[in-house]
Every structure is written in structure tokens, then in C-alpha cells.
Motif scaffolding. Structure first.
Motif: not given
Length: 303
Positions: A80, A85, A89, A125, A128, A133-134, A139
Motif C-alpha cells: 500500500m 497507506a 497507518h 514496506p 501496518t 505499506a510504505t 505515504a
């Protein structure tokens, strides 16, 4: 064959998040024709290409999470990114559409489907609650490029206020994209961000006021004639006695009549000290001219 479909879908809908893919369906002996028939009968719905779930109703953020999880199920190598993303988070978004959901994969050029925007993977990545995700700073920067200054400031403020991101990390993420098209959005959003903001409404109001040319402070302490702090205003026009309060329902619904009475007494006391108050509601955020006009009138009254 169609008569046995409901029981087969029950098995598929028992998979994690009640999401199954076309490959999952083929694996239990269902054909594309059966999937199409089940879609027509309303037994299942398509979340995105190749991913399905049971019919239901969702809030915008529930839909965002459902689509993100479906994208990860459809593309196991996906990560993501961007607004998706940011939400993964746990950071709130302001008026960011659910579609497209932003993911990245090991591809060379950006690709799109009806529901997904798939970009080349550029960052490692991290985990989360929604999946890989980044990092949040990256993000937030990408989301600001995609969705503009207002959306960027709103989520950046929330991330700073929650200490989920730092200005150092955000500046570093910006440096990596500073030559990209629309990167000026990020530069402006970082300049206008303020971790003292306590709600999306306060953040968006501040963006509107900054765009109108005013310098704005958040969580302004108000002192009485004896130098004691008696209140804090959500926002204030610097160098003036104009204060702006964002009216979130939570201020009053939690306290009922007593909360309304206390707020009225507080407002009377501020006016007695020479302050001019402007109240902003959620609906006003979508009519910035109302806010600008109200503050302009307040500045004239305070002069």
C-alpha cells in the motif's frame, strides 16, 4: 449447479476478511460462469477485479480498508502507498476518494484498473494493521502530491499531533521528490502544517485562512487582565484579536446543556477582553468564501 452455490460461497466467505479471489473460487470448483451468475443474483459483490465479498454497507473508511485488503489479496506482492497507506497507518483523511486504492508492485510503469492505481515499487514496506505499506512520511508526501494541499495538511497535522511522524522524516521524504511534478504541493503543505491542530476541521480551516493570505496560529492561549490563561482558542489571526473556533459536535454532545452553558460563558468572557470570535462548522469547510468573509468582517470589527 447454481443451487449449491450459496453453501460454496459460505466456505469462501469464511476466508480472512470475508474476501475471496477468483483463484480461490476456481480452487473449490466454481467456474467464471457461476461467479457471474452469483453476481447477478446478488449473492456476492465484486470489490475490485478478481476479488469478491458478501453484499453489505460500509462507511467510507470501512470501504477503503476493504478495497485495500482486496488489492493485497489479489496481488500478494503488492504494498500500500499514498492515501491508502496513510489510512493503513491509522491517520485520518479529509475528503480523499476511496477509489482508486493506491498500491505498488515490482513493475516499470504505472497501471490502472477500475478500482486500483498500481505504481512502481520504490520503497521498502513496513507492517501496518491493514498489511504491508510504505512508511508514513513517504505515504503522506505521495498523498499530498495526489490529492492536494488541503488533504495533505489535514493528514500531516494529524500525524504530527499523534507523534506518528516527525518533521525530519517528512522533510527527508520531500527531498526525494522535490523535482517531481506537483511537488510544490508538498512544500506548501509542510510549510502550513501544525502539529498543534486537534482536528481535521481545524487543519482545513487554517489552510483556507492561509490561502487567503493571513498568518494563523493554532491553540492560542488567552490570558486575562491578571496574566492568567483562561482559555485556548482553536485558531487566531496573528497580530490581531480575532479568534476562530471550529465547532465539532463532540464539544457539545459529550456535555449536553452544561457544555453549551460553559461555552457561552467562555465566549462572553473572551468578548469582554476585546476578542472577536468567528465560529466555523463542518459545512463551512466546503464553502471557503463563507469563512473568508466572516474573518474579514471580524478583522474590521476588531480594528
Amino acid at each position: 449447479m447454481i443451487d449449491v452455490v450459496p453453501s460454496l460461497f459460505s466456505e469462501l466467505l469464511a476466508l480472512p476478511d470475508a474476501i475471496f479471489t477468483r483463484q480461490d473460487a476456481l480452487g473449490v470448483g466454481l467456474s467464471d460462469e457461476v461467479l457471474t451468475a452469483a453476481l447477478r443474483r446478488g449473492l456476492i459483490i465484486r470489490i475490485c477485479r478478481g476479488a469478491y465479498t458478501a453484499p453489505g454497507t460500509w462507511t467510507r473508511e470501512e470501504h477503503r480498508q476493504l478495497l485495500a485488503r482486496a488489492a493485497l489479496r489479489t496481488y500478494p506482492d503488492a504494498v500500500m502507498i499514498g492515501a491508502t497507506a496513510v489510512a493503513a497507518h491509522g491517520i485520518p483523511l479529509f475528503e480523499v476518494p476511496v477509489v482508486p486504492s493506491d498500491i505498488a508492485r515490482a513493475i516499470v510503469r504505472e497501471a490502472r484498473t477500475e478500482h486500483l492505481r498500481i505504481r512502481p515499487l520504490r520503497h521498502e514496506p513496513m507492517a501496518t494493521p491493514w498489511g504491508p505499506a510504505t512508511d508514513l512520511a513517504t505515504a503522506l508526501v505521495q498523498m499530498t502530491i495526489d490529492h492536494g494541499i488541503t488533504a495533505g495538511v489535514a493528514s500531516i497535522d494529524a500525524a504530527l499531533q499523534r507523534r506518528a511522524a516527525t518533521t525530519h522524516a517528512l522533510d527527508a521524504a520531500y527531498e526525494l521528490v522535490r523535482r517531481w511534478p506537483l511537488s510544490s504541493r508538498v512544500r506548501c503543505a509542510l510549510e502550513w502544517s501544525d502539529g498543534d491542530a486537534e482536528s481535521l476541521g481545524e487543519s482545513v480551516t487554517r489552510v483556507i485562512l492561509r490561502a487567503a493570505g493571513w498568518q494563523v496560529a493554532s491553540q492560542v492561549p488567552i490570558v486575562d487582565r491578571h496574566g492568567e490563561i483562561i482559555a485556548r482558542a482553536d485558531l487566531g489571526i496573528e497580530g490581531t484579536r480575532v479568534l476562530i473556533e471550529f465547532d465539532g459536535k463532540v464539544k457539545y454532545t459529550d456535555g449536553g446543556v452544561d457544555a453549551l452553558f460553559r461555552e457561552k460563558k467562555r465566549e462572553d468572557r473572551l468578548r469582554a477582553l476585546g476578542y472577536v470570535l468567528v465560529r466555523v462548522t463542518w459545512a463551512d469547510l466546503f464553502h471557503s468564501e463563507r469563512i473568508v468573509a466572516a474573518v474579514s468582517a471580524a478583522l474590521m470589527a476588531a480594528a
